[in-house]
Design an enzyme around this catalytic site. Structure first.
Site, PDB file in Angstrom:
ATOM      1  CG  ASP A  74      -1.819   1.160   1.316  1.00  0.00           C
ATOM      2  OD1 ASP A  74      -2.445   1.454   0.301  1.00  0.00           O
ATOM      3  OD2 ASP A  74      -1.898   1.800   2.373  1.00  0.00           O
ATOM      4  CB  THR A 107      -1.704   5.703  -1.945  1.00  0.00           C
ATOM      5  OG1 THR A 107      -1.645   4.283  -1.896  1.00  0.00           O
ATOM      6  CG2 THR A 107      -2.923   6.161  -1.188  1.00  0.00           C
ATOM      7  CB  THR A 108       1.322   3.043  -5.603  1.00  0.00           C
ATOM      8  OG1 THR A 108       0.995   2.323  -4.430  1.00  0.00           O
ATOM      9  CG2 THR A 108       2.738   2.730  -6.001  1.00  0.00           C
ATOM     10  CG  ASP A 405      -6.326   0.556  -0.001  1.00  0.00           C
ATOM     11  OD1 ASP A 405      -6.442   1.321   0.968  1.00  0.00           O
ATOM     12  OD2 ASP A 405      -5.253   0.368  -0.594  1.00  0.00           O
TER      13      ASP A 405
END
Length: 541
Positions: A74, A107-108, A405
């Site tokens: 994550d 988020t990445t 998520d």
């Protein structure tokens, strides 16, 4: 020669005064040199996290100062646990954190995009273009990309009787996580949990009603959704019944203890008689408390505080099962689920403040004495708990992050139900649209537009790279097919199935998430490009 304490200037009478004090104790970077140092720091962080993008992305192991190990894929968690010292690095951490808070997924990707934009900005700076012109060009290009996303987005059906489309979106999110071996089951749990608590008319989901509880042991496949509340506690006495039906709950935040003198006075017990009287008084008070709970009609007491063995024994004698040391958030959740009121004093307890539950039972795990309490068939059926199982604590913690998520993505779809296709398809399509727009511009911003177009390609390139495909060839092929067939559904075939159409693979992402990624990354890059002077205290060692 003595070092000067600062920069000198003279007034009209020739008297010197200091402009900047302690300059010899400060490091200073100015102009393009400052911007380049920032770009280098941001690129470094983006390259670290780039390898964990996509379904074939690799995990990172983080070891904290006290030896606690976290293995995760994550982006936000990796960034949070990385001990970043550089000030621009910290901005990148906050970038992934804001994407996590707003959307919960992507988020990445947002960090990879910001890193690529800064990399492109560096080559434009080398050409002599002013950083403000680059920043403004990026802003215009981002608006162009978002407008294009709106045009290629597709409406998405959300109905309680047809969960399949939502499950597919949740599966896309979970595809890159550690839980992908029980992929579908986790996606279904996430969708069921959100739809149970969702208010489809207001298009809102209250996440406080969804509790994620981890319990080490068993297999990940044993993870289940409980329509009620799971509390990691047991009955206070081992001889109390472990299953109760049609329960009336008294939810107490007052302790089962005899009243203590509130003042500083102390009580002197001088004889055995006094001691006996004190004991009798305590016992009488205990019985009175238990009686007050029973008179209200309660058949189970949930207590925030502990009580001693004597009180426990009396509760057992009076046939009033009780649970002690229940934490604040759990108490609130139990109150919401059972429709009860939290009672701060025994005197205030009445029948209308009790919660109701159809079934309260203890769950036992494996051969150990590990037990948990489950409160089911509640009055308010909208409170749910996801009980996550796994072989070790690291697995359950990662599964918890993954399910969170998935919950966030399903929530963002309920809020805005338009979708785009994943696998780098949306980014490639935006990249082509921005490049087309660049050819229409006669101003200097066309360079920034082209750079933005190249930066958008960093996501499909990273996906191809992480899947073991030749990145440049794969991207060229995807772009050619998108242009030839005028379709924005072609992406990187990460699973090596031979079919690059993401519509067939049901690789779906929410439009809101994609737009947010582009907006946040562009805002951060603009901010970094506008910093041209950095002062830091010099290391004296």
């Amino acid at each position: 020669m003595m070092s000067l304490p600062g920069t000198f200037a003279c007034d009209e009478y020739g008297r010197p005064f200091i402009v900047l004090r302690d300059q010899e104790n400060q490091k200073r970077l100015t102009g393009n040199e400052a911007i380049k140092s920032h770009i280098l720091a941001a690129k470094q962080i983006a390259s670290t996290i780039r390898t964990s993008l996509g379904p074939k992305g690799l995990d990172k192991m983080m070891v904290s100062g006290d030896g606690e190990v976290t293995v995760t894929n994550d982006g936000a968690t990796i960034m949070k646990l990385m001990d970043v010292d550089h000030e621009i690095g910290k901005l990148m951490v906050q970038l992934s954190q804001s994407q996590d808070d707003e959307i919960g997924d992507g988020t990445t990707g947002v960090v990879v995009l910001a890193g690529a934009l800064l990399e492109q900005a560096e080559s434009l700076l080398d050409r002599g273009i002013h950083p403000i012109r680059i920043a403004d060009g990026f802003e215009l290009a981002a608006q162009c990309a978002i407008k294009h996303l709106d045009s290629i987005a597709e409406p998405f059906p959300i109905a309680l009787d047809n969960k399949e489309p939502l499950v597919r979106v949740a599966m896309t999110t979970l595809g890159s996580k550690i839980v992908n071996k029980c992929h579908r089951q986790m996606a279904e749990i996430a969708v069921d949990a959100v739809l149970t608590v969702a208010d489809l008319e207001k298009k809102d989901v209250n996440f406080e009603l969804i509790k994620l509880e981890c319990k080490v042991g068993g297999r990940m496949e044993d993870t289940c959704l409980v329509k009620g509340v799971v509390v990691d506690k047991t009955m206070s006495h081992s001889q109390m019944p472990t299953t109760l039906k049609d329960v009336k709950l008294a939810i107490l935040t007052c302790p089962f203890e005899p009243p203590k003198p509130k003042t500083k006075h102390k009580l002197d017990v001088t004889s055995a008689d006094d001691y006996r009287k004190l004991r009798e008084y305590e016992q009488e008070k205990f019985l009175q408390m238990v009686q007050q709970v029973k008179d209200a009609g309660a058949t189970l007491a949930i207590c925030q505080w502990g009580f001693d063995d004597e009180a426990n024994h009396l509760l057992l004698q009076q046939k009033l099962p009780a649970v002690r040391w229940v934490g604040g958030p759990e108490i609130e959740l139990i109150a919401i689920a059972t429709g009860g009121r939290i009672v701060p004093r025994f005197e205030e307890l009445s029948a209308d403040k009790l919660g109701t539950a159809g079934l309260v039972r203890e769950l036992s795990f494996g051969t150990t004495k590990d037990k948990m309490l489950v409160i089911e068939e509640c009055k308010n059926t909208r409170a749910v708990t996801i009980l996550i199982r796994g072989g070790n604590q690291m697995l359950t913690a990662e599964a918890k992050r993954s399910i969170h998520d998935a919950l966030c993505v399903v929530r963002s779809l309920i809020r805005d139900s338009r979708i785009v296709y994943g696998g780098g398809a949306a980014e490639t399509s935006c990249s082509l649209a921005v490049a087309r727009e660049a050819d229409q511009l006669s101003t200097l911003e066309q360079y920034a537009f082209r750079a933005f177009s190249v930066a958008l390609e960093s996501v499909p390139l990273a996906l191809a790279e992480n899947s073991g495909l030749p990145p440049i060839e794969t991207l060229s092929e995807v772009k050619a097919r998108q242009v030839a067939e005028n379709s924005s559904t072609f992406g990187v075939d990460c699973m090596l199935t031979g079919n690059a159409d993401m519509k067939d693979h049901h690789v779906i992402e929410s439009l809101h998430s994609k737009k947010q990624q582009i907006i946040l990354a562009t805002q951060l890059v603009k901010m970094i490009l506008k910093i041209d002077d950095v002062r830091t205290p010099a290391d004296n060692n």
